[in-house]
Design an enzyme around this catalytic site. Structure first.
Site, short mmCIF file in Angstrom:
data_model
loop_
_atom_site.label_atom_id
_atom_site.label_comp_id
_atom_site.label_asym_id
_atom_site.label_seq_id
_atom_site.Cartn_x
_atom_site.Cartn_y
_atom_site.Cartn_z
N LYS A 48 4.03 -3.00 -3.38
CA LYS A 48 2.72 -3.46 -2.07
C LYS A 48 2.05 -3.09 -2.24
O LYS A 48 0.88 -3.70 -2.27
CB LYS A 48 3.54 -2.68 -0.61
N THR A 49 1.16 -1.60 -2.36
CA THR A 49 0.32 -1.94 -2.64
C THR A 49 -0.78 -2.41 -3.97
O THR A 49 -1.28 -2.47 -3.34
CB THR A 49 -0.13 -0.19 -3.09
N ASP A 235 -1.83 -1.54 4.70
CA ASP A 235 -0.88 -1.37 4.16
C ASP A 235 -0.75 -0.23 4.77
O ASP A 235 -0.68 0.07 6.09
CB ASP A 235 -1.13 0.07 2.71
N GLU A 236 1.18 0.12 4.29
CA GLU A 236 2.06 1.60 4.92
C GLU A 236 1.44 0.45 6.61
O GLU A 236 1.93 1.43 7.92
CB GLU A 236 1.50 2.46 5.21
N GLN A 266 10.12 3.41 5.34
CA GLN A 266 9.64 4.09 5.32
C GLN A 266 9.38 4.51 6.10
O GLN A 266 7.86 5.19 6.05
CB GLN A 266 8.96 3.81 4.40
N ARG A 630 9.59 9.66 -4.78
CA ARG A 630 8.09 9.26 -4.63
C ARG A 630 8.43 10.05 -6.77
O ARG A 630 7.49 9.67 -7.16
CB ARG A 630 7.89 10.86 -4.40
P1 ATP Z 1 5.68 2.98 -1.84
O1 ATP Z 1 6.39 1.91 -1.04
O2 ATP Z 1 5.61 4.04 -2.35
O3 ATP Z 1 4.41 2.56 -1.17
P2 ATP Z 1 4.75 0.55 -3.21
O4 ATP Z 1 5.73 -0.15 -3.05
O5 ATP Z 1 2.95 0.70 -2.65
O6 ATP Z 1 4.99 2.20 -3.00
P3 ATP Z 1 3.16 0.52 -5.68
O7 ATP Z 1 2.96 2.00 -4.95
O8 ATP Z 1 1.95 -0.97 -5.71
O9 ATP Z 1 4.57 0.39 -4.17
O10 ATP Z 1 3.93 0.69 -6.99
C1 ATP Z 1 4.63 1.38 -7.54
C2 ATP Z 1 4.49 1.79 -8.86
O11 ATP Z 1 5.21 0.70 -9.97
C3 ATP Z 1 2.89 1.80 -9.22
O12 ATP Z 1 3.22 2.48 -10.37
C4 ATP Z 1 3.02 0.57 -10.06
O13 ATP Z 1 1.71 0.68 -11.05
C5 ATP Z 1 3.39 0.26 -10.54
N1 ATP Z 1 3.92 -1.22 -10.19
C6 ATP Z 1 3.96 -2.19 -10.11
N2 ATP Z 1 4.04 -3.52 -10.01
C7 ATP Z 1 4.48 -3.53 -11.59
C8 ATP Z 1 4.65 -4.66 -12.12
N3 ATP Z 1 4.73 -6.56 -11.94
N4 ATP Z 1 4.39 -4.20 -13.06
C9 ATP Z 1 4.19 -3.47 -14.09
N5 ATP Z 1 4.39 -1.81 -13.03
C10 ATP Z 1 4.19 -2.32 -11.65
MG MG Z 2 2.74 2.00 -0.83
#
Ligand code: ATP
Ligand code: MG
Length: 675
Positions: A48-49, A235-236, A266, A630
């Site tokens: 997402k981030t 975000d969040e 979350q 995490r």
């Molecule tokens: P959270 O809910 O904990 O905030 P998030 O949904 O924001 O998580 P990110 O932190 O953006 O998730 O991504 C999680 C991990 O997956 C990061 O290390 C990111 O670099 C990797 N990632 C995200 N998308 C891809 C992709 N399409 N291919 C490979 N790696 C990815």
């Molecule tokens: Mg995130």
């Protein structure tokens, strides 16, 4: 902040879609949806981030001027990280301006600095930190003559904060009262708010509440702010509270270009007024909103993700989500220890082995815990074995007594009307001005509506304080005035001024008095040096440094450390010790989640409230879910079989979350958990 580093485009950035090669189809869909309301609702670690970051780059690539885009993140750290990623995604191309990436609070500070005079506050308003707030609350209760036993300052502040997050001003609080204590609190709120106003000060919740008030009451202010951005991202989003929601809703009204990302599983700030209904009701609030769901988790191994999934499915009020793991790993370890001491020893022994025998960088490792009492033993062990570590979200640097004193001095110099700071330092170090004398002058000042200093001569005349005390007060007043005028000398460095001040007031003697042991004294003097260094660094990196701005930054950062992340702390190559709340959004190759016991995780408060409020336990479960997710590759869950609380050693109960994760019946539990 999560690692967003994969596949920054090089060279081929202009090839069709090449710049999106680091995204899966759903992520691409979100990144390419640039107009109208968009919700990305997806589980932990699904990128997402990453979507927000890429989307910002995409907006710029397709012609949006960078400074017309606002991205709101939860911590300063996340904001900074996003700025950096942005530059690398744009392939180092120089842009005319930079996108605005900020937290809700710093966004509001900026708006208020421009507009707050409409509400009768000075544009140079001061932001109170927790300590200032406590003093102001104490003063308010004293003014309305409420004994400490009926309403403690901390409780008053908690109540005020609740009101403020709902947008209930001091005059309206009366309408929300349920009992006598509420009456007192409402009266306290009015006094408290009046004293902040008189000091030209705002507290953290005011930042949001006053922004909302401005938008509501001054259409021209709202109009001006609406002109600033063409696109807003958040975000969040699951952790936005009512005020934040209203501010954003108003800001995007003219264009509706709002992209929010989040995960209802979350949502962990319910206790601070965040409401998951904002994310779940997004489509009602913003009709025509597009919703994108992401399923692929790129962070955790299958083993870790399985546990997270079987844990969170026990929550009722949630959107069912499937998370698919992209990598296989090793089994999650569960470790029972005899007591909390052996738990700390065991975990740190393992970290010692990892870092010293296997050369794993300590920065890859995090110990996550629920309560602030837990880290002490781990810290001790880490120190004993010489493993570099940082405690994030514990007592912040800015909460240390010496730092608070220094900040109070600086505030009293920068803002003469700030009596809260004045009272903190008027007799620190001791200069013969006793509490009773201060109290007398204060009462007189409050009664006659004067400033503190103006009431001193009258207090002497009325023989309420001695001539000697009055003289000491006058001297101190002059001292502050002298430094104030020195501050205004062109070219005067603030750091030099602080160094001089520390000498003049002989703060060292105060330290010697407070701390008997030599090593403690040294550590405390070190804290003062750090304070001066912080000022020096600020002066170096700022074009036109001002004391007010420095105080503002440290107040914002200092506050955030309590529940968020400080850049310096996270960037150091050291093992991280942090609360589950401050770990949100981050990721680590190896995680130790400790204290899986009833009464710790879930927290005792929530266990006690279970009968009345099932949501309390659900929020704890979400916290545990945040903790588990995490971990990228290795996860160890630990618990102590006995723990000392209030001086008594007691048998603990296995956390229900542990049972839920492994779907254990009691026999299996005995085998796995060593009971
Ligand atoms: P959270 O809910 O904990 O905030 P998030 O949904 O924001 O998580 P990110 O932190 O953006 O998730 O991504 C999680 C991990 O997956 C990061 O290390 C990111 O670099 C990797 N990632 C995200 N998308 C891809 C992709 N399409 N291919 C490979 N790696 C990815
Ligand atoms: Mg995130």
């Amino acid at each position: 902040m999560a690692d967003l580093s994969l596949s920054a485009p090089r060279g081929s950035a202009t090839a069709a879609g090449g710049h999106l090669s680091g995204l899966n189809p759903s992520q691409k869909d979100a990144v390419l949806t640039l107009a109208g309301p968009l919700l990305v609702l997806a589980g932990a670690g699904t990128g997402k981030t990453r979507v927000i970051t890429y989307r910002m780059a995409e907006l710029i690539r397709t012609g949006t001027q960078p400074d017309r885009i606002l991205s709101v993140t939860f911590t300063n750290k996340a904001a900074k990280e996003m700025q950096e990623r942005m530059s690398s995604l744009l392939g180092g191309k120089r842009q005319r301006s930079r996108p605005v990436v900020s937290t809700f609070h710093s966004l509001c500070v900026k708006i208020l600095r421009q507009e707050i005079t409409a509400l009768g506050y000075p544009g140079t308003f001061l932001i109170y930190d927790r300590g200032d707030q406590e003093s102001a609350a104490r003063k308010a209760l004293r003014d309305i003559r409420v004994p400490d036993t009926s309403l403690r300052p901390g409780d008053l502040l908690a109540q005020i904060s609740k009101w403020k997050t709902l947008g209930v001003g001091p005059e309206d609080a009366r309408d929300f009262i349920e009992d006598d204590r509420g009456m007192l609190a409402a009266a306290g709120y009015r006094k408290y708010q009046a004293s902040l106003r008189a000091a030209g000060a705002v507290d953290f919740d005011d930042l949001l509440m006053l922004t909302d008030l401005l938008f509501h009451e001054f259409p021209d202010v709202l109009g001006r702010q609406q002109q600033r951005f063409d696109h807003v991202q958040i975000d969040e989003y699951q952790d936005t509270n009512e005020m934040q929601f209203r501010i954003i809703r108003d800001l995007v009204l003219p264009h509706g270009n709002l992209c929010v990302v989040g995960d209802d599983d979350q949502s962990i700030y319910g206790w601070r007024g965040a409401e998951v209904k904002h994310i779940l009701g997004f489509q009602q609030h913003f009709p025509g909103a597009k919703v994108v769901r992401l399923q692929d988790n790129y962070r955790c191994t299958r083993q870790i993700l399985d546990l997270a999934n079987s844990l969170v499915k026990h929550n009722r009020g949630r959107h069912e989500k499937t998370l698919v793991a992209h990598k296989d790993g090793v089994e999650v370890l569960v470790r029972p220890y005899a007591d909390e001491q052996t738990e700390a020893e065991g975990v740190v022994r393992e970290i010692n082995y990892l870092t010293k025998q296997l050369n794993i960088p300590p920065g890859d490792i995090a110990i996550l815990f629920r309560t602030n009492e837990q880290p002490r033993l781990f810290e001790q062990e880490l120190r004993r074995l010489n493993i570099p570590y940082t405690l994030v979200g514990g007592q912040s640097f800015f909460d240390r007594r010496e730092v608070r004193d220094m900040m109070a001095y600086l505030k009293a110099i920068a803002h003469p009307e700030d009596e809260v700071s004045l009272l903190r330092i008027i007799n620190t170090p001791a200069r013969g001005i006793g509490d009773t004398a201060v109290e007398k002058v204060l009462t007189r000042a409050v009664k006659s509506g004067q400033k503190f200093w103006a009431a001193v001569p009258d207090a002497v005349a009325a023989k309420e304080i001695t001539v000697k005390t009055a003289k000491a007060m006058e001297e101190f007043h002059h001292l502050l005035a002298r430094f104030r005028s020195q501050l205004q000398t062109p070219g005067q460095k603030i750091s030099t001024l602080l160094r001089e001040l520390v000498d003049v007031i002989d703060y060292e003697s105060e330290i010697e008095k407070q701390y008997k042991e030599k090593h403690q004294q040294l550590a405390r003097s070190g804290t003062i040096d750090e304070c001066i260094e912080a000022l020096e660094q600020y002066e170096e990196r700022t074009h036109q440094p001002t004391l007010s701005e420095f105080l503002e930054q440290t107040t914002l950062e200092g506050r955030e450390e309590n529940f968020g992340n400080d850049d310096k702390q996270l960037d150091r190559p050291a093992a991280k010790l942090m609360t589950l709340h401050s770990a949100k959004g981050l990721e680590f190759p190896r995680v130790f989640l400790v204290g899986l016991e009833e009464g710790i995780l879930p927290h005792k408060r929530s266990v006690d409230a279970e009968g009345d409020d099932p949501n309390a336990i659900e929020e704890e479960r979400r916290l545990a879910y945040v903790g588990v997710t995490r971990a990228k590759d290795y996860l160890t869950l630990t618990r102590a079989e006995t723990r000392t609380s209030y001086g008594k050693r007691k048998l603990t109960k296995v956390s229900r979350f542990l049972r839920e994760m492994f779907d254990l019946d009691s026999e299996e539990e005995a085998a796995l958990l060593g009971k």
